[in-house]
Structure formats: structure tokens, C-alpha cells
Design an enzyme around this catalytic site. Structure first.
Site, PDB file in Angstrom:
ATOM      1  N   CYS A  64      -7.393  -0.045  -0.185  1.00  0.00           N
ATOM      2  CA  CYS A  64      -8.219   0.898   0.584  1.00  0.00           C
ATOM      3  C   CYS A  64      -8.023   2.359   0.189  1.00  0.00           C
ATOM      4  CB  CYS A  64      -8.005   0.691   2.077  1.00  0.00           C
ATOM      5  SG  CYS A  64      -9.312   1.505   3.031  1.00  0.00           S
ATOM      6  N   GLU A  92      -1.968   3.888  10.738  1.00  0.00           N
ATOM      7  CA  GLU A  92      -1.248   3.199   9.653  1.00  0.00           C
ATOM      8  C   GLU A  92       0.143   3.777   9.426  1.00  0.00           C
ATOM      9  OE1 GLU A  92      -3.145   1.662   6.117  1.00  0.00           O
ATOM     10  OE2 GLU A  92      -5.043   2.449   6.833  1.00  0.00           O
ATOM     11  N   LYS A 102       0.828  -1.217   0.000  1.00  0.00           N
ATOM     12  CA  LYS A 102       0.000   0.000   0.000  1.00  0.00           C
ATOM     13  C   LYS A 102       0.858   1.261   0.000  1.00  0.00           C
ATOM     14  CE  LYS A 102      -3.921   1.890   2.697  1.00  0.00           C
ATOM     15  NZ  LYS A 102      -4.798   1.548   3.850  1.00  0.00           N
TER      16      LYS A 102
HETATM   17  N1  CDT Z   1      -7.729   1.430   5.692  1.00  0.00           N
HETATM   18  C1  CDT Z   1      -7.842   2.646   5.119  1.00  0.00           C
HETATM   19  O1  CDT Z   1      -7.021   3.031   4.304  1.00  0.00           O
HETATM   20  N2  CDT Z   1      -8.889   3.381   5.500  1.00  0.00           N
HETATM   21  C2  CDT Z   1      -9.066   4.727   5.031  1.00  0.00           C
HETATM   22  C3  CDT Z   1      -9.668   5.549   6.097  1.00  0.00           C
HETATM   23  C4  CDT Z   1      -9.410   6.951   5.842  1.00  0.00           C
HETATM   24  S1  CDT Z   1      -9.664   7.921   7.251  1.00  0.00           S
HETATM   25  C5  CDT Z   1      -8.147   7.910   8.075  1.00  0.00           C
HETATM   26  C6  CDT Z   1      -9.914   4.809   3.781  1.00  0.00           C
HETATM   27  O2  CDT Z   1      -9.514   5.537   2.862  1.00  0.00           O
HETATM   28  O3  CDT Z   1     -10.987   4.247   3.702  1.00  0.00           O
END
Ligand code: CDT
Length: 309
Positions: A169, A143, A124
């Protein structure tokens, strides 16, 4: 030769902190069997599929978080997934926390072909959140504490009869993610996500708006690069922290062709014709014909906004 990939988007409901890898893998195997019964030849699971979404938990001692990471892939806990997928003649993709032999940490996903061979790995790149404990947030999103940004770029692999790519994500919100793969001719992008259903900085931004942003991003990425996108959630309440659902499959016109209701373990299956990517790639998004790279310098030349004087 058929260019149809029958893909299963396999949503996982919540995984509690106390759940073991073996318990989660048993759930994933049940979804794989259901996908097989529905004719799937590729199954896609969420980001960090093997554990709870642990970056919400602050460990002052960073090394304590290593318990959430996989030091080898495959390993004995996940080997049944590889064995079952091969027996079913099914490709597979899932996300996990990767600890390398050199002690580096990545939020990764793999692509496994029908023979059970890992043909692709993605790490990622767009890591959201923060490094230190942030008392102003409704929930932590650490993260940037636990992972370093991916170092493999956005590759595309020729496998399973097509050109396949991955992202994870938060990457799905960034047009650069899709375009870099689009420039390699990608025909299907698979991705998993764990998205809290409320913005930790803005309580008013709840699930409806978050689902809207999710669909908007994925549909735009698919349309603008004329490719299939398969987006798979981990959903529901993990130890009191709620993640939205929204598992869906989008066609190269940017239309949602299948979407899963609810937040439990579940599968949606769609027969994706990779040749459906041709029309867009040869007309409005014929990159060679229409792109104007002489005007795109700021995209790679700067990170933040530079306003005019
Ligand atoms: N896991 C991940 O990347 N979640 C993010 C949350 C964003 S808010 C800090 C996402 O873009 O859905």
C-alpha cells in the site's frame, strides 16, 4: 524456458467488521478458481486481505486489536487457500496482520510458490497514519498504533521463473521502495492496498485525485525500474468507510495493461513476459552505467528536509 508469468490481480470488495476469516477465504477461493479458468499461474490479493481494514478502528486497549492478527501462517482458516493454490499449480500472495511468537505486530504479506511453500515474507515499512486517536481527522488511520515498521527490508526472491518482490500500500508512493528492489534486478513487484477514497485531512482530495496519485506512483515505479507492477485493491464501503478501487497491472514501460472496473470482488489476468524488463534495464535504466551514487547521500543520510541557510 518460458518467462511468462500469467498473473491474476484479485480485488476484494468490502469486508465488514462482522465477517469471519472463513467467509473471506471462501470469496478468495472463488476468485482463485476464476483466475485458474483464465489461465493464471500467480494470484495476488490485497493488503490485510483476511479482515476489514481494522486500523480505522480505535482500540484504547491495544491488545484488543490482536483479534485481527494471525499468530501463525498458514493457520486452519487460510489452509484451504494453500491447498487450492497447490492443486491449481498456482503461486499466491496476500497480505495479513502478523503477530509473531515474541508478540510483535507487523502489516505483512507472503509469497507462496506453486508447491504451496512460503518462499517470501515482507513486512510493511512505510506505515502511514498516527498512534493516538485524532479528532481532527474525518476517519482514523491507526497503522502506527497497531504495527511496528517492517524489519526485513525490501528483499527480492528468485521464484516462479523470475525475480519477484513485494511491498504494501503506502510503500507504493515512495520511490525508494522500487529502487531498492530495482537494484536487486526485480522483474515483478506485487502489492496490495486499502486506500480510503477521501483524504481524512483534506475533504477536497477525493477519489479522482487519489486514483491519479495511485496510478502515477505505480506507473513511475514500474517505468523507472523497468519491471512489472501488480497492484491490488480492497475496495468499496466497509461499515460506512469507503475504499477506492484501482486494481491494475503495469508493464515495464509504465503503461497500464489491465485495470479492473468497480469495487466488487473481481479478477483481471495478464500474461506478463519477464523478458520485457530487459530493454529498460539494459538501456536508459542500466543502473551500473548511469547511476551517480556520489550525489545520493541525502537519500539515506537524512529523513526530513534540510533547507539551505
Ligand atoms: N493502507 C494504507 O497504507 N493506506 C494509505 C492511506 C494513506 S492516508 C493515511 C495509502 O497510501 O493508500
Amino acid at each position: 524456458m518460458s518467462r511468462i508469468v500469467t498473473v491474476a490481480a484479485a480485488q476484494l470488495g468490502p469486508i465488514q467488521k462482522a465477517e469471519t476469516r472463513e467467509q473471506v477465504v471462501a470469496r478468495m477461493l472463488a476468485l482463485m478458481d476464476e483466475a485458474k479458468a483464465k489461465g493464471a499461474d500467480l494470484i495476488v490479493y490485497p493488503e490485510l486481505a483476511l479482515t476489514t481494514f481494522f486500523p480505522r478502528w480505535y482500540h484504547e486497549d491495544r491488545a484488543e486489536a490482536d483479534a485481527w492478527f494471525e499468530a501463525a501462517m498458514p493457520n486452519p482458516a487460510v489452509q484451504p487457500l494453500f491447498d487450492r493454490a497447490r492443486a491449481h499449480g498456482m503461486g499466491m500472495s496476500f497480505g495479513y496482520a502478523e503477530l509473531t511468537p515474541e508478540g510483535r505486530h507487523f502489516n505483512s504479506s507472503i509469497l507462496v510458490d506453486k508447491s504451496g511453500t512460503i518462499v517470501g515474507k515482507y513486512r510493511k515499512i512505510h506505515l502511514p497514519g498516527h498512534v493516538e486517536y485524532d479528532p481532527t481527522r474525518a476517519h482514523q488511520h491507526l497503522e502506527k498504533r497497531y504495527f511496528e515498521p517492517g524489519d526485513l527490508g525490501f528483499p527480492v526472491w528468485r521464484t516462479m521463473g523470475g525475480l519477484m518482490g513485494m511491498c504494501i500500500c503506502n510503500d507504493r508512493r515512495w520511490p525508494e521502495t522500487y529502487r531498492v528492489m530495482g537494484l536487486q534486478g526485480v522483474e515483478m513487484i506485487v502489492l496490495g492496498f486499502n486506500t480510503p477514497s477521501v483524504n481524512g485531512h483534506k475533504a477536497k482530495e477525493g477519489m479522482a485525485q487519489r486514483l491519479f496519485h495511485h496510478r502515477l506512483s505505480v506507473q513511475a515505479g514500474a517505468y523507472q525500474n523497468s519491471c512489472w507492477v501488480v497492484a491490488v485493491a480492497k475496495a468499496g464501503s466497509e461499515d460506512g468507510h469507503h475504499l477506492m478501487g484501482g486494481t491494475l497491472i503495469v508493464n515495464p514501460d509504465g503503461e497500464i495493461v489491465a485495470e479492473l472496473e468497480g469495487e466488487a470482488d473481481g479478477v483481471i489476468v495478464h500474461a506478463c513476459d519477464l523478458d520485457d524488463t530487459r530493454f529498460g534495464k539494459q538501456t536508459i535504466f542500466d543502473f551500473k552505467m548511469h547511476r551517480r551514487i556520489e550525489h545520493y547521500g541525502p537519500i539515506t543520510g537524512q529523513v526530513g528536509v534540510v533547507e539551505p541557510e
